[in-house]
Design an enzyme around this catalytic site. Sequence first.
Site, PDB file in Angstrom:
ATOM      1  CB  SER A 156       5.703 -19.644 -11.162  1.00  0.00           C
ATOM      2  OG  SER A 156       7.024 -19.798 -11.640  1.00  0.00           O
ATOM      3  CE  LYS A 205       6.247 -19.378 -15.949  1.00  0.00           C
ATOM      4  NZ  LYS A 205       5.686 -19.305 -14.587  1.00  0.00           N
TER       5      LYS A 205
END
Length: 262
Positions: A156, A205
């Site tokens: 990611s 996140k």
Amino acid sequence: MFSRLSRPSVLALCAVPIVVLFVVVGVAPLPYAVAQPGSTVNVLGNHQDRPVITVKKAPTRAAKGQLRMTTIVATGPATDVDFGDVVEGWFRTDRAVLPREAVYPSGDSDKEIEKRNVHDMVESQDSATQAALGYLDKDPKSVDVTLRLADIGGPSAGLLFALGIVDKLDGDGSGGDLTGGRTIAGTGTITGDGKVGPVGGVSLKTQAAGRDGATVFLVPQAECADAKSELPEGMRLVPVTTLKGAVSSLRALEKGGKVPSC
């Protein structure tokens, strides 16, 4: 011969199996994983006393801003998650309860997960380098890029790695920082031709990014809704689908131009 039980006695006896059931459920492991915001790392700086991005055979520039890759932390496949953990996760905005098989393929051990995450990170770094040098029209044989990020796995960080390489080599293309001096965070996989893909866990996140000082978050366009669900106050979301689009958005942000939003 059986004596008749009073109604309160009958209710009490009926309640015993239910109480036992709740006790068993409360302590028995459940097939879930619990995730929470993890660490963030400035790919333009150092991690564990080593530069995250090192470029040789080409001139580089010192960046003033930050590009922070973001992570989540999830309980491992060998970790027991009980009913209390699940209930707590449901009621906390900084936790996410996910089916274990959605996080870890069935049968994978902690060591196998770690090995796969390292493999995914290496592939992500290779794709990021290819995408960044391709975007800048630079020959990979003439520019030597090394990416180092110990103890963090998965694919990611690809978008942020690619942006970091672009910033170190070219900045905003006109002598300034690609970040405009800001602390910018984000997430997203990347392919060698610069396409950005979704990653999961975006709402966690954004919280990690806000905690560590980011005011702008680059998010794969497909995950805009998830990113908005627990967005820290004052944080700006910028959707991206390609590396080229992400660079264009950061340049527009720096110069006060039109920037896409979720």
